[in-house]
Design a protein around this motif. Structure first.
Motif, short mmCIF file in Angstrom:
data_model
loop_
_atom_site.label_atom_id
_atom_site.label_comp_id
_atom_site.label_asym_id
_atom_site.label_seq_id
_atom_site.Cartn_x
_atom_site.Cartn_y
_atom_site.Cartn_z
N LYS A 1 18.65 85.38 35.21
CA LYS A 1 18.37 85.29 36.64
C LYS A 1 16.93 85.77 36.91
O LYS A 1 16.53 86.83 36.44
CB LYS A 1 19.36 86.15 37.43
CG LYS A 1 19.27 85.97 38.94
CD LYS A 1 19.70 84.59 39.38
CE LYS A 1 19.64 84.46 40.91
NZ LYS A 1 19.97 83.11 41.36
N GLY A 2 16.15 84.96 37.66
CA GLY A 2 14.76 85.31 37.91
C GLY A 2 14.36 85.23 39.38
O GLY A 2 14.89 84.40 40.13
N THR A 3 13.41 86.08 39.77
CA THR A 3 12.81 86.04 41.11
C THR A 3 11.33 85.75 40.93
O THR A 3 10.64 86.49 40.19
CB THR A 3 12.99 87.36 41.86
OG1 THR A 3 14.39 87.66 41.93
CG2 THR A 3 12.42 87.26 43.27
N ILE A 4 10.85 84.70 41.58
CA ILE A 4 9.48 84.23 41.36
C ILE A 4 8.68 84.32 42.65
O ILE A 4 9.05 83.70 43.66
CB ILE A 4 9.48 82.79 40.82
CG1 ILE A 4 10.19 82.75 39.45
CG2 ILE A 4 8.05 82.25 40.70
CD1 ILE A 4 10.39 81.36 38.89
N PHE A 5 7.59 85.10 42.63
CA PHE A 5 6.71 85.24 43.78
C PHE A 5 5.52 84.29 43.62
O PHE A 5 4.88 84.25 42.57
CB PHE A 5 6.19 86.69 43.89
CG PHE A 5 7.24 87.67 44.34
CD1 PHE A 5 7.28 88.09 45.66
CD2 PHE A 5 8.19 88.16 43.45
CE1 PHE A 5 8.24 89.00 46.08
CE2 PHE A 5 9.15 89.07 43.86
CZ PHE A 5 9.18 89.48 45.18
N MET A 6 5.22 83.53 44.69
CA MET A 6 4.12 82.58 44.65
C MET A 6 3.27 82.75 45.91
O MET A 6 3.80 82.97 47.00
CB MET A 6 4.67 81.14 44.59
CG MET A 6 5.64 80.91 43.44
SD MET A 6 6.24 79.19 43.34
CE MET A 6 4.83 78.40 42.58
N PRO A 7 1.92 82.67 45.78
CA PRO A 7 1.05 82.81 46.96
C PRO A 7 1.14 81.60 47.87
O PRO A 7 1.46 80.48 47.43
CB PRO A 7 -0.35 82.95 46.36
CG PRO A 7 -0.26 82.30 45.02
CD PRO A 7 1.15 82.51 44.54
N SER A 8 0.84 81.79 49.15
CA SER A 8 1.02 80.73 50.15
C SER A 8 0.17 79.48 49.91
O SER A 8 0.60 78.39 50.29
CB SER A 8 0.77 81.28 51.56
OG SER A 8 -0.52 81.84 51.66
N PRO A 9 -1.05 79.56 49.31
CA PRO A 9 -1.81 78.32 49.09
C PRO A 9 -1.26 77.43 47.98
O PRO A 9 -1.78 76.34 47.76
CB PRO A 9 -3.22 78.83 48.71
CG PRO A 9 -3.28 80.24 49.15
CD PRO A 9 -1.89 80.74 49.01
N THR A 10 -0.24 77.89 47.26
CA THR A 10 0.32 77.09 46.17
C THR A 10 0.77 75.74 46.69
O THR A 10 1.52 75.66 47.67
CB THR A 10 1.52 77.81 45.52
OG1 THR A 10 1.13 79.11 45.10
CG2 THR A 10 2.02 77.02 44.33
N PRO A 11 0.34 74.63 46.07
CA PRO A 11 0.77 73.30 46.52
C PRO A 11 2.29 73.17 46.54
O PRO A 11 2.98 73.69 45.65
CB PRO A 11 0.14 72.36 45.48
CG PRO A 11 -1.03 73.12 44.95
CD PRO A 11 -0.62 74.56 44.96
N ASN A 12 2.80 72.48 47.55
CA ASN A 12 4.25 72.28 47.66
C ASN A 12 4.82 71.62 46.42
O ASN A 12 5.97 71.87 46.04
CB ASN A 12 4.57 71.43 48.89
CG ASN A 12 4.40 72.21 50.18
OD1 ASN A 12 4.58 73.42 50.21
ND2 ASN A 12 4.05 71.51 51.25
N GLN A 13 4.03 70.74 45.81
CA GLN A 13 4.49 70.06 44.61
C GLN A 13 4.89 71.05 43.54
O GLN A 13 5.90 70.89 42.85
CB GLN A 13 3.38 69.12 44.11
CG GLN A 13 3.75 68.25 42.93
CD GLN A 13 3.36 68.87 41.60
OE1 GLN A 13 2.68 69.90 41.56
NE2 GLN A 13 3.79 68.26 40.53
N LYS A 14 4.09 72.13 43.38
CA LYS A 14 4.39 73.13 42.36
C LYS A 14 5.63 73.95 42.74
O LYS A 14 6.46 74.28 41.89
CB LYS A 14 3.19 74.04 42.14
CG LYS A 14 2.03 73.37 41.42
CD LYS A 14 0.94 74.37 41.07
CE LYS A 14 -0.18 73.70 40.28
NZ LYS A 14 -1.24 74.64 39.88
#
Length: 420
Positions: A100-113
């Motif tokens: 089980k994983g929790t992944i933090f991503m910054p807001s400018p990350t493209p929606n595709q990713k």
């Protein structure tokens, strides 16, 4: 006080990582690019990590790290921070290893990713959007990790991650019998450059390894100049797969010993490379994936007649960014220009501007007229696309002669960003 010795991945641990990745990561092609080989009079080879299972090399390090966790660590779960590609590698690894994983991503990350991360991880991962940069997401993920006693999967500053990324180098040397003179490798946090350069140090020490960063995020180059790992105050996050304020401490120490040189490439040049690869070779790459290829122009004399490998690190590009990519490319080529134009408040002024000031091949791409501020002139923000950069100077002369010229915005970044 005794300093800790610098960690270098051993050839044995890198080969073990390659075994761990069998059946998980693809052995990606090493293909000659005929267009660039002809252009540079060299043998230009692409290591196509854009064709990897998660469309970037990041699965290598993520899976190698996560497969090494203890049963207890796997049970507690993992946390990571990523601008996209590492997140996809972690997400797929979570599903394959049932962690089980929790992944933090910054807001400018493209929606595709973001969507790809969710697709690869399915029910095994949760995605949390946090902050404006990778570093913001990183800090939030570390807090989550500490609070819930989970294992943090670092995108680059980790021995197992470095050893996993190093397998790219093993494959390159296994895929050709020719001497490799140069390898151009993109640098974000430094995991790929640290791992790959270590392989070449062992097996092909005469190969020159050139690290390539985006001009707006020169964290490795700055650290090289300062002779210590240095954090940048601000960065341009456009090249989201390679924009970090600080490279990994492990990575910096390795790269400082192994890399021949580190250079930066302007974001506009990267954008033009993306467009060229699509138009000429039908290859889709993300900004970080174009870094190594964009650097070739700066080494044109050196690489003539040489065998050159460019690491095409990823293809996770968002189609909604195409307009911005084209815009940045045109600005870099000095073909797109923005002005505040003062239009005389009289009939026929706009027609005069179009017919008598603009050249026959000039194109108006942006026009925003503001209510007249006085009885004499009314202003408009106008964007022009020229066929040749040489057309700019005579255009400005004609505008000034006929009293249309107000302000040239391209060299006034704060005003440019505000108005355009």
């Amino acid at each position: 006080m005794q300093t800790e010795p610098i960690y270098f991945p051993s050839l044995e641990t890198i080969k073990q990582a390659a075994k761990n990745l069998e059946g998980v990561a693809y052995k990606t092609p090493l293909n000659k690019n005929n267009n660039l080989s002809k252009q540079f009079d060299a043998n230009i080879l692409f290591k196509r990590e854009d064709l990897q299972v998660v469309r970037s090399y990041k699965i290598r390090g993520a899976y190698n790290k996560m497969s090494s966790l203890t049963s207890d660590e796997k049970q507690r779960g993992i946390v990571c921070a990523s601008a996209g590609n590492h997140a996809q590698g972690v997400a797929l690894s979570c599903k394959l290893l049932q962690i089980k994983g929790t992944i933090f991503m910054p807001s400018p990350t493209p929606n595709q990713k973001i969507n790809q991360v969710k697709m690869f991880g399915e029910d095994f991962i949760d995605v949390i959007i946090q902050g404006d940069t990778f570093d913001d997401a990183f800090n939030a993920s570390k807090l989550e990790c500490d609070l819930k006693n989970k294992t943090f999967i670092h995108p680059f500053n980790d021995k197992k991650v470095i050893e996993g990324q190093a397998t790219v180098g093993l494959e390159i040397l296994d895929q050709t019998n020719e001497k490799i003179d140069y390898v151009f490798v993109p640098i974000g946090g430094g995991g790929l450059s640290a791992g790959l350069s270590s392989v070449f140090k062992y097996l092909s020490p005469e190969t020159k390894i050139i690290g390539v960063e985006p001009e707006g995020a020169p964290s490795m180059l700055t650290s090289f100049k300062n002779k210590k790992n240095t954090s940048l105050d601000t960065i341009d996050s456009f090249v989201d797969g390679a924009a970090v304020k600080k490279v990994g401490d492990l990575n910096f120490a390795i790269c400082q010993q192994n890399l021949t040189k580190v250079i930066t490439v302007p974001e506009g040049k990267i954008c033009q490379t993306i467009l060229d690869l699509y138009n000429k070779d039908a290859i889709v790459v993300e900004p970080a994936g174009a870094l190594s290829i964009a650097a070739l122009d700066f080494f044109a004399d050196e690489i003539k007649g040489k065998n050159v490998v460019c690491i095409v690190s990823g293809s996770n590009n968002d189609i909604t960014r195409t307009a911005e990519i084209k815009e940045r490319a045109l600005l870099y080529a000095n073909l797109k220009h923005y002005f505040i134009i003062k239009f005389p408040q009289r009939a026929g002024a706009l027609k005069e501007f179009v017919a008598e000031i603009l050249g026959p091949n000039d194109d108006i791409t942006h026009f925003e007229y503001t209510k007249k501020s006085n009885r004499v002139n009314g202003s408009a923000v106008v964007g022009l696309e020229l066929k040749s950069s040489a057309d700019l100077a005579p255009l400005i002369i004609k505008m000034k002669e006929r009293n249309f010229f107000g302000v040239y915005l391209n060299d006034k970044p704060e005003l440019f960003d505000f108005l355009v």
